[in-house]
Enzyme design. Structure first.
Site, PDB file in Angstrom:
ATOM      1  N   ASP A 180       3.610  10.704  -7.272  1.00  0.00           N
ATOM      2  CA  ASP A 180       4.622  11.632  -7.786  1.00  0.00           C
ATOM      3  C   ASP A 180       4.599  11.629  -9.309  1.00  0.00           C
ATOM      4  O   ASP A 180       3.720  11.019  -9.915  1.00  0.00           O
ATOM      5  CB  ASP A 180       5.996  11.225  -7.235  1.00  0.00           C
ATOM      6  CG  ASP A 180       6.906  12.419  -7.019  1.00  0.00           C
ATOM      7  OD1 ASP A 180       7.038  13.240  -7.952  1.00  0.00           O
ATOM      8  OD2 ASP A 180       7.490  12.547  -5.918  1.00  0.00           O
ATOM      9  N   LYS A 190       0.925   3.808  -2.076  1.00  0.00           N
ATOM     10  CA  LYS A 190       0.237   5.057  -2.484  1.00  0.00           C
ATOM     11  C   LYS A 190       1.195   6.033  -3.164  1.00  0.00           C
ATOM     12  O   LYS A 190       1.395   7.161  -2.717  1.00  0.00           O
ATOM     13  CB  LYS A 190      -0.430   5.750  -1.298  1.00  0.00           C
ATOM     14  CG  LYS A 190      -1.536   4.925  -0.675  1.00  0.00           C
ATOM     15  CD  LYS A 190      -2.370   5.727   0.272  1.00  0.00           C
ATOM     16  CE  LYS A 190      -3.368   4.879   0.997  1.00  0.00           C
ATOM     17  NZ  LYS A 190      -2.752   3.982   2.010  1.00  0.00           N
ATOM     18  N   ASP A 214       0.851  -1.205   0.000  1.00  0.00           N
ATOM     19  CA  ASP A 214       0.000   0.000   0.000  1.00  0.00           C
ATOM     20  C   ASP A 214       0.885   1.254   0.000  1.00  0.00           C
ATOM     21  O   ASP A 214       0.838   2.073   0.907  1.00  0.00           O
ATOM     22  CB  ASP A 214      -0.910  -0.042   1.238  1.00  0.00           C
ATOM     23  CG  ASP A 214      -2.037   0.971   1.168  1.00  0.00           C
ATOM     24  OD1 ASP A 214      -2.156   1.659   0.133  1.00  0.00           O
ATOM     25  OD2 ASP A 214      -2.795   1.074   2.150  1.00  0.00           O
TER      26      ASP A 214
END
Ligand code: 5BU
Length: 452
Positions: A300, A297, A295
């Site tokens: 960018d 996430k 996870d």
């Protein structure tokens, strides 16, 4: 000017009426939704609309024109330009400073005012507006409305002695749309039912089975995940937000038989080491047949995400079957995730999240065109051909003190048609995590079978 019917169809193309299932401000469910604001963005249509409205009216009667804010303001302006009847502007609320005026523009007491409204439903807001305009000393006798939803508003105003001129009624437009096959018999029947004041029966949409979803999905990781769900009778992803490798491995071994995937936050571990953390974790994943979902996430630009995915101490690309990524960086930022199932974050469970309906609509456009995305994380229903995962799941739905909001497995599977529930503290904080994993697995599976 073209016929009124053709003119309506031109307006309709701008998306002013939508059919489906809508919850109105009053909480009532309606089979259609009207929003005439797009008409103001098409100058030709707005001009024609003004002329259609003017054609219905005894123009000599009026000294001023006033639109009910906001949707009718451009309509009233266009009518004023076409007829040379002066415009006055009504504020939504009186100014709290200066003149404290409610009506702006030039008028005198006793002037006859034509009121313009976009849509009339119950007539409640028009009654309020009329009262406010009359309190300023103007006389109101006529009201012109673009669309009558036929829910009693016209009758209510006429009973008070006002004349209501309407350009279109909802039954009229439904008839036109039925004729050109934009509406089915079933939809028309539902709309009529609604207009007759009956509560409308919307067919409850059933959840699609994992077997059927397996035929719709293309990503190999999506297929594997669904196959595991079918084999294990489980839709449970355990979130292992655990601090040490030993505890993580013990946890994975305990809950492994009952889950489809183990979700990690690998950067939480205080003693990460590729050999002693990842190798045994991969063995456990194989032993108990679950996938590993990191996870991370990512959020960018594409280049940085690619580096974060494959380098640094975690080398996520070496071991994760699935990774989560925000879509905030846009479509191309996701292109660099190869040989992994990307789980895109559409909506978050935390209080005050910025993932509102507009964000999700834009995010979904990216997700639907991204072939490496195999699932979404969200707190709402999504199209059937994507897999939906929902965190913020707990049998007690109290939330925590840091913004997390919980729903029960039954609620998310029933309401959002979630495919996989993600449970963290509900399991790993329990006295007996294995027993608790079984409880969540059974609750999730029962809810799934009921929703089919
Ligand atoms: P919990 O202990 O069940 O609250 O843990 C939920 C997990 O799911 C935790 O790892 C979060 O980082 C993760 N999560 C979430 O809770 N809500 C979200 O919207 C997203 C992830 Br995206």
């Amino acid at each position: 000017m073209e016929s009124k019917r053709e003119f309506f169809l031109e307006c309709y193309k701008l998306g002013i009426i939508k059919f489906g299932r809508f919850t109105l401000k009053s909480g009532i469910e309606s089979p259609f939704y009207v929003d005439l604001r797009p008409l103001a963005s098409e100058p030709k249509i707005l001009k024609n609309l003004a002329n259609y409205l003017l054609d219905m009216l005894p123009l000599d009667n009026f000294d001023v024109i006033c639109g009910v804010p906001y949707a009718a303001l451009p309509m009233a302006t266009a009518m004023s330009l076409e007829s040379y009847i002066p415009l006055i502007i009504k504020r939504k609320e009186a100014k709290t400073y200066g003149t404290k005026k409610l009506l702006e523009g030039i008028y005198k007491k006793g002037d006859n005012c034509l009121l313009v409204e976009d849509v009339i439903t119950s007539g409640k807001s028009l009654v309020e507006t009329i009262e406010e305009v009359e309190n300023e000393g103007l006389k109101v006798a006529d009201i012109v409305v673009v669309l009558d939803r036929e829910q009693g508003g016209k009758e209510k105003l006429e009973a008070k002695g006002y004349k209501v001129h309407t350009l279109f009624t909802i039954s009229e437009v439904v008839k036109i749309l039925k004729e050109i096959e934009c509406l089915t018999d079933e939809e028309v029947a539902r709309i009529n039912d609604f207009l007759n004041g009956n509560q409308v029966q919307f067919q409850e949409k059933k959840k699609i089975s994992y077997e059927n979803k397996l035929e719709k999905v293309e990503h190999p990781m999506a297929k594997r995940l669904l196959e595991i769900a079918i084999e294990k009778n489980s839709n449970l992803i355990a979130s292992a937000d655990i601090l040490s490798t030993r505890e993580l491995l013990d946890f994975a071994d305990m809950v492994g038989p009952h889950i489809v995937a183990l979700k990690t936050h690998i950067d939480i571990l205080t003693d990460f080491d590729a050999d002693s953390t990842i190798l045994p974790l991969k063995d456990l994943a194989q032993k108990h047949n679950f996938l590993i979902m990191e996870d991370r996430k990512f959020a960018d630009i594409g280049n940085t995400q690619e580096l974060q995915f494959s380098y640094g101490m975690y080398k996520i690309s070496n071991w994760a079957d699935l990774v989560t990524a925000q879509v905030i960086g846009g479509s191309a930022s996701l292109d660099g995730f190869h040989n992994v199932g990307v789980v895109a974050i559409l909506g978050m469970s935390s209080k005050g999240t910025l993932t509102d309906a507009h964000y999700r609509e834009e995010a979904m456009k990216i997700i639907e065109n991204q072939s490496n995305v195999m699932a979404c994380v969200a707190q709402n229903e999504i199209p059937d051909d994507l897999i939906l995962m929902t965190p913020g799941v707990n049998l007690s739905d109290a939330g925590d003190s840091k913004g997390q909001q919980y729903n029960t497995p039954e609620k998310v599977i029933n309401n959002y048609h979630t495919d996989f529930i993600i449970v963290g503290r509900g399991i790993y904080k329990a006295e007996n995590p294995e027993q608790e994993a079984v409880k969540y697995k059974m609750a999730g599976w029962e809810a799934y079978k009921k929703a089919l």
